[in-house]
Design a protein around this motif. Sequence first.
Motif, PDB file in Angstrom:
ATOM      1  N   LEU A   1    -121.589  61.715  10.335  1.00 40.67           N
ATOM      2  CA  LEU A   1    -122.807  61.985  11.103  1.00 40.67           C
ATOM      3  C   LEU A   1    -122.790  61.246  12.438  1.00 40.67           C
ATOM      4  CD1 LEU A   1    -125.504  61.877   8.274  1.00 40.67           C
ATOM      5  CD2 LEU A   1    -124.609  63.891   9.460  1.00 40.67           C
ATOM      6  N   ALA A   2    -122.255  60.019  12.428  1.00 40.45           N
ATOM      7  CA  ALA A   2    -122.154  59.251  13.676  1.00 40.45           C
ATOM      8  C   ALA A   2    -121.230  59.953  14.670  1.00 40.45           C
ATOM      9  CB  ALA A   2    -121.646  57.843  13.385  1.00 40.45           C
ATOM     10  N   LEU A   3    -120.117  60.498  14.176  1.00 45.20           N
ATOM     11  CA  LEU A   3    -119.196  61.219  15.048  1.00 45.20           C
ATOM     12  C   LEU A   3    -119.824  62.510  15.570  1.00 45.20           C
ATOM     13  CD1 LEU A   3    -115.790  60.770  13.164  1.00 45.20           C
ATOM     14  CD2 LEU A   3    -116.499  59.684  15.300  1.00 45.20           C
ATOM     15  N   CYS A   4    -120.596  63.188  14.711  1.00 44.29           N
ATOM     16  CA  CYS A   4    -121.298  64.401  15.151  1.00 44.29           C
ATOM     17  C   CYS A   4    -122.256  64.081  16.300  1.00 44.29           C
ATOM     18  CB  CYS A   4    -122.082  65.009  13.982  1.00 44.29           C
ATOM     19  SG  CYS A   4    -121.064  65.798  12.728  1.00 44.29           S
ATOM     20  N   LEU A   5    -123.006  62.997  16.156  1.00 43.57           N
ATOM     21  CA  LEU A   5    -123.940  62.593  17.206  1.00 43.57           C
ATOM     22  C   LEU A   5    -123.193  62.220  18.481  1.00 43.57           C
ATOM     23  CD1 LEU A   5    -126.795  61.972  18.143  1.00 43.57           C
ATOM     24  CD2 LEU A   5    -126.596  59.712  17.059  1.00 43.57           C
ATOM     25  N   TYR A   6    -122.081  61.537  18.332  1.00 36.94           N
ATOM     26  CA  TYR A   6    -121.239  61.133  19.462  1.00 36.94           C
ATOM     27  C   TYR A   6    -120.793  62.361  20.260  1.00 36.94           C
ATOM     28  CZ  TYR A   6    -117.316  58.551  21.685  1.00 36.94           C
ATOM     29  OH  TYR A   6    -116.445  57.962  22.556  1.00 36.94           O
ATOM     30  N   VAL A   7    -120.351  63.392  19.553  1.00 37.19           N
ATOM     31  CA  VAL A   7    -119.899  64.616  20.208  1.00 37.19           C
ATOM     32  C   VAL A   7    -121.060  65.326  20.902  1.00 37.19           C
ATOM     33  CG1 VAL A   7    -118.948  66.920  19.808  1.00 37.19           C
ATOM     34  CG2 VAL A   7    -117.916  64.953  18.681  1.00 37.19           C
ATOM     35  N   LEU A   8    -122.224  65.312  20.274  1.00 39.64           N
ATOM     36  CA  LEU A   8    -123.394  65.935  20.890  1.00 39.64           C
ATOM     37  C   LEU A   8    -123.780  65.222  22.185  1.00 39.64           C
ATOM     38  CD1 LEU A   8    -125.660  66.655  17.777  1.00 39.64           C
ATOM     39  CD2 LEU A   8    -124.508  68.339  19.225  1.00 39.64           C
ATOM     40  N   VAL A   9    -123.747  63.896  22.168  1.00 38.02           N
ATOM     41  CA  VAL A   9    -124.124  63.128  23.356  1.00 38.02           C
ATOM     42  C   VAL A   9    -123.147  63.359  24.507  1.00 38.02           C
ATOM     43  CG1 VAL A   9    -124.380  60.782  24.287  1.00 38.02           C
ATOM     44  CG2 VAL A   9    -125.385  61.356  22.074  1.00 38.02           C
ATOM     45  N   THR A  10    -121.861  63.461  24.201  1.00 31.47           N
ATOM     46  CA  THR A  10    -120.858  63.670  25.251  1.00 31.47           C
ATOM     47  C   THR A  10    -120.671  65.150  25.592  1.00 31.47           C
ATOM     48  OG1 THR A  10    -119.042  63.750  23.639  1.00 31.47           O
ATOM     49  CG2 THR A  10    -119.574  61.602  24.595  1.00 31.47           C
ATOM     50  N   GLY A  11    -121.314  66.036  24.826  1.00 28.39           N
ATOM     51  CA  GLY A  11    -121.142  67.461  25.076  1.00 28.39           C
ATOM     52  C   GLY A  11    -119.743  67.953  24.756  1.00 28.39           C
ATOM     53  N   ALA A  12    -119.036  67.232  23.878  1.00 31.41           N
ATOM     54  CA  ALA A  12    -117.660  67.586  23.480  1.00 31.41           C
ATOM     55  C   ALA A  12    -116.748  67.720  24.705  1.00 31.41           C
ATOM     56  CB  ALA A  12    -117.643  68.876  22.652  1.00 31.41           C
ATOM     57  N   LEU A  13    -117.063  66.971  25.756  1.00 32.11           N
ATOM     58  CA  LEU A  13    -116.306  67.071  27.005  1.00 32.11           C
ATOM     59  C   LEU A  13    -114.826  66.749  26.813  1.00 32.11           C
ATOM     60  CD1 LEU A  13    -116.429  67.412  30.137  1.00 32.11           C
ATOM     61  CD2 LEU A  13    -116.857  64.948  30.257  1.00 32.11           C
ATOM     62  N   HIS A  14    -114.565  65.633  26.148  1.00 35.29           N
ATOM     63  CA  HIS A  14    -113.171  65.205  25.978  1.00 35.29           C
ATOM     64  C   HIS A  14    -112.463  66.002  24.891  1.00 35.29           C
ATOM     65  CE1 HIS A  14    -114.332  62.243  28.758  1.00 35.29           C
ATOM     66  NE2 HIS A  14    -114.945  61.440  27.912  1.00 35.29           N
ATOM     67  N   GLU A  15    -113.198  66.416  23.856  1.00 35.05           N
ATOM     68  CA  GLU A  15    -112.602  67.276  22.834  1.00 35.05           C
ATOM     69  C   GLU A  15    -112.147  68.603  23.452  1.00 35.05           C
ATOM     70  OE1 GLU A  15    -114.930  64.300  20.592  1.00 35.05           O
ATOM     71  OE2 GLU A  15    -115.331  65.509  22.380  1.00 35.05           O
ATOM     72  N   ASP A  16    -112.944  69.117  24.379  1.00 33.49           N
ATOM     73  CA  ASP A  16    -112.568  70.349  25.079  1.00 33.49           C
ATOM     74  C   ASP A  16    -111.281  70.144  25.879  1.00 33.49           C
ATOM     75  OD1 ASP A  16    -113.241  73.105  26.197  1.00 33.49           O
ATOM     76  OD2 ASP A  16    -113.214  71.920  28.041  1.00 33.49           O
TER      77      ASP A  16
END
Length: 259
Positions: A71-86
């Motif tokens: 859940l913490a990682l999910c929130l992390y991705v939401l806050v960053t907008g998955a910018l780096h994952e993209d």
Amino acid sequence: MKKRGLISDLAEATAFLTRLPVPERLFYQEHSGSDASWAFPLAAVLAVLPSAALLLLISTIGGSTALSVFLALCLYVLVTGALHEDGLADCADGLFGGKSKENVLAIMKDSRIGTYGVLALVFSVGLRLIALSHLAGSSGTGFAVGALICGASAGRALMLAHWSFIPPAKKDGAAAALGQPVLSTLLSGLFAPFLLLALLAVLTNSIPAVSLAVLASGVAAFMFSRFANRRIGGHTGDTLGATAQIGECVFLATLAIFL
């Protein structure tokens, strides 16, 4: 609008790297571009703090370690907008699927995701999930939270180094338009992650493990930078994001291995 300084640079870095709302009055009247990039590691700390708080909260009420980390990682991705994952996914598809430089860059620009991109995301999320769950179980939730914050900041510092040391792959690209950070900007950007890493190592008596994790993440980022430079002749916005992801994943995985 206000005069450019620490607050305005941090505001610009936060707006660039996250989806967090930043008041307009905090910005300088003109974009600072790469000059504000020293604040990327600080912006990463702001981005990951909600996730750190959530991890601590769920742990306090006795929730599942693996679920709290997820859940913490999910929130992390939401806050960053998955910018780096993209960026990581685009780089995986392009660098491993393309042949010529032009072909690689075309694939990286394509919004569709391929097999390499999917696998890169699975590996990225999986590595962080397993590593943080292990650290929370073996060294305590407090250590896992510290590792999460340090990994986020260190990943952006490595991204800054990647941006500084290799030229833009496209002279008319978005990364090129921002300019390249100069040495003083890079050194300023290294201060926050260095301080955070030192605190984590000393306060938790884990200097050898943290030192190895920093070394491993630095080597991984360096190897990726050389690979990207060889394949496309420099950096793009996607390679910046991929460097942050690679550094963060390797940092956490190395900590988990040695603790």
